[in-house]
Motif scaffolding. Structure first.
Motif, mmCIF file in Angstrom:
data_model
loop_
_atom_site.group_PDB
_atom_site.id
_atom_site.type_symbol
_atom_site.label_atom_id
_atom_site.label_comp_id
_atom_site.label_asym_id
_atom_site.label_seq_id
_atom_site.Cartn_x
_atom_site.Cartn_y
_atom_site.Cartn_z
ATOM 1 N N PHE A 194 9.788 3.832 4.178
ATOM 2 C CA PHE A 194 9.696 2.357 3.941
ATOM 3 C C PHE A 194 9.486 1.777 2.190
ATOM 4 O O PHE A 194 9.267 2.957 1.844
ATOM 5 C CB PHE A 194 8.543 1.585 4.794
ATOM 6 C CG PHE A 194 8.517 1.346 6.502
ATOM 7 C CD1 PHE A 194 9.905 0.418 6.514
ATOM 8 C CD2 PHE A 194 8.286 1.360 6.835
ATOM 9 C CE1 PHE A 194 10.178 -0.029 7.776
ATOM 10 C CE2 PHE A 194 8.197 1.324 8.173
ATOM 11 C CZ PHE A 194 9.493 0.591 8.545
ATOM 12 N N SER A 195 10.161 1.872 1.603
ATOM 13 C CA SER A 195 10.179 1.844 0.241
ATOM 14 C C SER A 195 9.378 0.357 0.351
ATOM 15 O O SER A 195 8.804 -0.624 0.882
ATOM 16 C CB SER A 195 11.926 1.580 -0.658
ATOM 17 O OG SER A 195 12.263 0.380 0.226
ATOM 18 N N ARG A 196 8.658 0.387 -1.625
ATOM 19 C CA ARG A 196 8.039 -0.794 -1.731
ATOM 20 C C ARG A 196 9.105 -2.076 -1.505
ATOM 21 O O ARG A 196 8.297 -2.550 -1.259
ATOM 22 C CB ARG A 196 7.680 -0.146 -3.774
ATOM 23 C CG ARG A 196 6.516 0.824 -3.240
ATOM 24 C CD ARG A 196 6.740 1.261 -4.958
ATOM 25 N NE ARG A 196 5.951 2.644 -4.837
ATOM 26 C CZ ARG A 196 6.317 3.335 -4.858
ATOM 27 N NH1 ARG A 196 7.615 3.975 -4.709
ATOM 28 N NH2 ARG A 196 5.940 4.750 -5.117
ATOM 29 N N GLU A 197 10.071 -2.200 -1.863
ATOM 30 C CA GLU A 197 10.744 -3.661 -1.959
ATOM 31 C C GLU A 197 10.584 -3.815 -0.209
ATOM 32 O O GLU A 197 10.679 -4.973 -0.275
ATOM 33 C CB GLU A 197 12.299 -3.705 -2.133
ATOM 34 C CG GLU A 197 12.543 -2.825 -3.402
ATOM 35 C CD GLU A 197 12.194 -2.185 -4.093
ATOM 36 O OE1 GLU A 197 12.409 -1.109 -3.292
ATOM 37 O OE2 GLU A 197 11.482 -1.179 -5.711
ATOM 38 N N VAL A 230 5.587 -10.696 -5.399
ATOM 39 C CA VAL A 230 5.515 -10.303 -5.911
ATOM 40 C C VAL A 230 5.751 -8.828 -6.684
ATOM 41 O O VAL A 230 6.153 -8.561 -6.427
ATOM 42 C CB VAL A 230 4.010 -9.258 -4.497
ATOM 43 C CG1 VAL A 230 3.620 -8.570 -5.022
ATOM 44 C CG2 VAL A 230 4.026 -10.830 -3.605
ATOM 45 N N GLU A 231 4.846 -8.009 -8.597
ATOM 46 C CA GLU A 231 5.598 -7.339 -8.567
ATOM 47 C C GLU A 231 5.200 -5.882 -7.087
ATOM 48 O O GLU A 231 4.712 -5.401 -6.175
ATOM 49 C CB GLU A 231 4.435 -6.694 -9.158
ATOM 50 C CG GLU A 231 4.754 -7.571 -10.893
ATOM 51 C CD GLU A 231 3.996 -7.205 -11.922
ATOM 52 O OE1 GLU A 231 3.514 -6.396 -12.483
ATOM 53 O OE2 GLU A 231 4.169 -7.996 -12.687
ATOM 54 N N VAL A 232 6.853 -4.676 -7.643
ATOM 55 C CA VAL A 232 6.565 -4.241 -6.670
ATOM 56 C C VAL A 232 5.326 -2.720 -6.852
ATOM 57 O O VAL A 232 5.209 -2.024 -5.686
ATOM 58 C CB VAL A 232 7.714 -3.133 -6.593
ATOM 59 C CG1 VAL A 232 8.070 -1.392 -6.918
ATOM 60 C CG2 VAL A 232 9.051 -4.197 -6.810
ATOM 61 N N ARG A 233 4.700 -2.525 -7.697
ATOM 62 C CA ARG A 233 3.250 -1.442 -8.374
ATOM 63 C C ARG A 233 2.378 -2.722 -7.733
ATOM 64 O O ARG A 233 1.581 -1.581 -6.554
ATOM 65 C CB ARG A 233 2.995 -2.003 -9.631
ATOM 66 C CG ARG A 233 2.664 -2.752 -10.343
ATOM 67 C CD ARG A 233 2.497 -3.174 -11.766
ATOM 68 N NE ARG A 233 2.436 -4.009 -12.287
ATOM 69 C CZ ARG A 233 1.603 -3.833 -13.210
ATOM 70 N NH1 ARG A 233 1.961 -3.254 -14.784
ATOM 71 N NH2 ARG A 233 1.672 -5.037 -14.250
ATOM 72 N N THR A 234 2.948 -3.584 -6.937
ATOM 73 C CA THR A 234 0.959 -4.354 -5.713
ATOM 74 C C THR A 234 1.046 -3.507 -4.713
ATOM 75 O O THR A 234 -0.078 -3.472 -4.326
ATOM 76 C CB THR A 234 1.479 -5.754 -5.481
ATOM 77 O OG1 THR A 234 2.017 -6.314 -7.047
ATOM 78 C CG2 THR A 234 0.210 -6.563 -4.856
ATOM 79 N N VAL A 235 2.305 -2.985 -3.716
ATOM 80 C CA VAL A 235 2.112 -2.426 -2.935
ATOM 81 C C VAL A 235 1.531 -1.102 -3.361
ATOM 82 O O VAL A 235 0.387 -0.634 -2.093
ATOM 83 C CB VAL A 235 3.392 -2.185 -2.562
ATOM 84 C CG1 VAL A 235 3.809 -1.019 -1.205
ATOM 85 C CG2 VAL A 235 4.275 -2.890 -2.112
ATOM 86 N N ASP A 236 1.937 0.018 -4.142
ATOM 87 C CA ASP A 236 0.662 0.888 -4.309
ATOM 88 C C ASP A 236 -0.493 0.294 -4.523
ATOM 89 O O ASP A 236 -1.237 1.161 -3.943
ATOM 90 C CB ASP A 236 1.061 1.417 -6.187
ATOM 91 C CG ASP A 236 2.561 2.237 -6.089
ATOM 92 O OD1 ASP A 236 3.454 2.404 -4.534
ATOM 93 O OD2 ASP A 236 3.365 2.322 -7.358
ATOM 94 N N VAL A 237 -1.134 -0.580 -5.085
ATOM 95 C CA VAL A 237 -2.345 -1.147 -4.917
ATOM 96 C C VAL A 237 -3.319 -1.044 -4.292
ATOM 97 O O VAL A 237 -4.299 -0.502 -3.062
ATOM 98 C CB VAL A 237 -2.642 -2.467 -5.612
ATOM 99 C CG1 VAL A 237 -4.401 -2.727 -5.769
ATOM 100 C CG2 VAL A 237 -2.187 -2.065 -7.386
#
Length: 229
Positions: free
Chosen positions: A174-177, A190-197
């Motif tokens: 799954f991509s971040r989007e 929500v900012e995409v980098r939130t997924v990484d967090v």
């Protein structure tokens, strides 16, 4: 996890009706208005079920079904073919090329939903069940419980939804989007980098000595749950 249904229909009135009723019944939907778009969307995100019109621009529904059945990612996705062609030969053709069911237009929504539920129960029990087990991971959405190797794991609400999404589709990247849409929702910014967090928090919570990280990072693509963790 909400089942994702891909609607492949070029008649706007029918597509709108299907989208409205599916969402009202709790399904997540995507819409493709021609055969080429259907194949592209199914490749970007593998659906839990496809509603496929026979007569489509660019590629017919029959050809779309044939191509979906040739691909490893979509060869087992349930397909309900929708068509105004009600002759026995047409039904046989639709089923022979890989459709799991065939519904003649006009059809009733209760009948359509009965067939959808029957196919999902038969082919993808994980989509509808409360408890899922993948490798040494267990999740129970009803009890809101997670365990790894028999040891209870405490997760925050977002990490719980992330893990559930991964576990219902093990191995799928799954991509971040895509994760933002599935876990946070389409209408939430929500900012995409939130997924990484949150992936980082999930990994930390699931970390166990002598066991692999169950979340796999796929370079330039996203994240996936290891089938064997």
């Amino acid at each position: 996890m909400t089942p994702f249904v891909l609607i492949v229909e070029d008649e706007t009135s029918i597509a709108t009706l299907l989208e409205y009723n599916l969402k009202r019944e709790g399904f997540e939907t995507g819409l493709a208005q021609d055969g080429d778009m259907a194949l592209l969307m199914a490749e970007e995100r593998v659906p839990d079920l496809i509603l496929l019109d026979w007569m489509l621009p660019k590629l017919s529904g029959v050809e779309v079904a044939r191509r979906l059945r040739r691909k490893d990612a979509t060869k087992d996705v349930p397909i309900i073919m929708l068509s105004a062609r009600g002759e026995e030969d047409d039904r046989v053709t639709g089923l022979d090329i890989g459709a799991d069911d065939y519904l003649v237009k006009p059809f009733s929504m209760p009948e359509l939903f009965a067939r959808i539920r029957a196919l999902l129960r038969r082919t993808q029990a994980n989509v509808l069940s409360d408890a899922v087990v993948v490798g040494d991971l267990e999740i129970d959405t009803k009890a809101h419980r997670v365990a790894r190797a028999g040891e209870d794991i405490h997760l925050g609400p977002t990490e719980f939804r992330l893990l559930e999404h991964f576990m219902r589709r093990p191995g799928q990247v799954f991509s971040r989007e895509q994760l933002l849409d599935a876990v946070w929702g389409h209408d939430v910014y929500v900012e995409v980098r939130t997924v990484d967090v949150h992936i980082g928090r999930l990994r930390k919570a699931l970390k166990m000595k002598d066991r692999k990280d169950p979340i796999r990072t796929v370079r330039s693509a996203g994240y996936a749950l290891r089938v064997e963790s």
